[in-house]
Design an enzyme around this catalytic site. Structure first.
Site, PDB file in Angstrom:
ATOM      1  CG  ASN A   9      48.999  26.803  75.300  1.00 39.50           C
ATOM      2  OD1 ASN A   9      48.676  27.061  76.465  1.00 39.50           O
ATOM      3  ND2 ASN A   9      48.144  26.843  74.288  1.00 39.50           N
ATOM      4  CE  LYS A  11      46.604  23.639  74.098  1.00 34.01           C
ATOM      5  NZ  LYS A  11      45.949  22.963  72.989  1.00 34.01           N
ATOM      6  CG  HIS A  97      45.306  28.752  71.704  1.00 36.91           C
ATOM      7  ND1 HIS A  97      44.325  27.791  71.709  1.00 36.91           N
ATOM      8  CD2 HIS A  97      46.474  28.113  71.486  1.00 36.91           C
ATOM      9  CE1 HIS A  97      44.891  26.602  71.507  1.00 36.91           C
ATOM     10  NE2 HIS A  97      46.192  26.773  71.378  1.00 36.91           N
ATOM     11  CD  GLU A  99      42.829  24.711  72.977  1.00 37.11           C
ATOM     12  OE1 GLU A  99      43.377  25.198  73.978  1.00 37.11           O
ATOM     13  OE2 GLU A  99      43.335  23.772  72.305  1.00 37.11           O
ATOM     14  CD  GLU A 169      48.856  26.702  68.010  1.00 37.82           C
ATOM     15  OE1 GLU A 169      49.640  25.895  68.525  1.00 37.82           O
ATOM     16  OE2 GLU A 169      47.936  27.237  68.646  1.00 37.82           O
ATOM     17  N   GLY A 175      45.825  18.985  69.383  1.00 35.85           N
ATOM     18  CA  GLY A 175      45.386  17.989  70.358  1.00 35.85           C
ATOM     19  C   GLY A 175      44.763  16.752  69.733  1.00 35.85           C
ATOM     20  CB  SER A 215      49.656  16.910  66.956  1.00 28.42           C
ATOM     21  OG  SER A 215      48.296  16.893  67.375  1.00 28.42           O
TER      22      SER A 215
HETATM   23  P1  PGA Z   1      48.876  20.434  70.900  1.00 30.74           P
HETATM   24  O1  PGA Z   1      48.417  21.955  71.149  1.00 30.74           O
HETATM   25  O2  PGA Z   1      50.378  20.448  70.790  1.00 30.74           O
HETATM   26  O3  PGA Z   1      48.388  19.671  72.097  1.00 30.74           O
HETATM   27  O4  PGA Z   1      48.238  20.000  69.632  1.00 30.74           O
HETATM   28  C1  PGA Z   1      49.035  23.025  70.487  1.00 30.74           C
HETATM   29  C2  PGA Z   1      48.398  24.324  70.886  1.00 30.74           C
HETATM   30  O5  PGA Z   1      47.172  24.360  71.057  1.00 30.74           O
HETATM   31  O6  PGA Z   1      49.080  25.349  71.054  1.00 30.74           O
END
Ligand code: PGA
Length: 253
Positions: A9, A11, A97, A99, A169, A175, A215
């Site tokens: 992803n 983003k 997601h 976010e 997640e 992140g 992460s």
């Molecule tokens: P990240 O994001 O690997 O940077 O923690 C995962 C995601 O949001 O799908």
């Protein structure tokens, strides 16, 4: 046997040139592995889908989008339909997601409509679920994930749900560099598998893939994938580095 599935992803990152370069590097790094023993997808920003799709063309790496709108067409300024995504060559689309849930404010009801629209438009949705840190601390993880699963999949027949991938997640791990331990992740994956069994029966729940995200890095991917109910990985930050992403894909096989 569930075939592992790793998705990147991206983003709101890259530019046109960088997106194509990254896609080419991903093809060079894991194009050989992708498709045979592991399904691989990358999800660039909408505006680079076509360019990235071209760069992936000779490989078995699939194209995915990060979001979709539920209406088919019309006066919905700024939105993108499932048919448009299909037209650009997308196979997958991420729905709900964290976010989008927590920064943009999407509800379970809206996410349910998006998953429905994705399926109706011939896309394979990746439905994201996961709890916030304060919800985990208050022992609400089971309640939150159960609600997100039931409302996110409300109204789906077994036949439809077969095409869905679930991504667990934990929001506190996205992140942040904090990864759920393999045991913490497995516990929630087993909960999700149990919910799928309750909703659709054992046969189907055994077939649906549940990715872990938060992460994920080359050095923790193998251990996470070693858990019984972890069938793949949804990778954010590390998917922007082709070498790291390729290492994660290899660790998932
Ligand atoms: P990240 O994001 O690997 O940077 O923690 C995962 C995601 O949001 O799908």
């Amino acid at each position: 046997m569930r075939k592992p599935f790793v998705a990147g992803n991206w983003k709101m990152n890259t530019d046109g040139h960088g997106a194509v370069k990254l896609a080419e590097e991903v093809v060079a790094g894991c194009g050989e592995t992708a498709g045979h023993k592991v399904d691989v997808a990358v999800c660039p920003p909408f505006v680079y889908l076509q360019q990235v799709g071209k760069a992936l063309h000779s490989s078995h790496i699939a194209l995915g989008a990060q979001d979709v709108y539920f209406e088919q067409k019309g006066a919905f300024t700024g939105e993108i339909s499932a048919a448009m995504l299909k037209d650009t060559g997308c196979t997958y689309v991420i729905c709900g997601h964290s976010e989008r849930r927590h920064v943009i404010g999407e509800t379970d009801e809206l996410i349910n409509k998006k998953v429905k629209a994705a399926l109706a438009g011939g896309l394979l949705p990746i439905l994201c679920v996961g709890e916030l840190l304060e919800q985990r601390k208050a022992n609400k993880t089971t309640d939150v994930v159960t609600r997100q699963m039931k409302e996110g999949l409300a109204g789906f027949s077994a036949e439809k749900v077969e095409a869905v991938t679930i991504a667990y997640e934990p929001v506190w791990a996205i992140g942040t560099g904090l990864t759920a331990t393999p045991e913490q992740a497995q516990e929630v994956h087993a909960l999700i598998r149990g919910l799928l069994t309750e909703m659709y029966g054992k046969k189907l729940s055994n077939e649906i893939r549940i990715q872990y995200g938060g992460s994920v890095k080359p050095d923790n991917a193998g251990e996470l994938m070693g858990q019984e109910d972890i069938d793949g990985l949804l990778v954010g930050g590390a998917s922007l580095k082709a070498d790291d992403f390729a290492a994660i894909v290899k660790a998932a096989v």
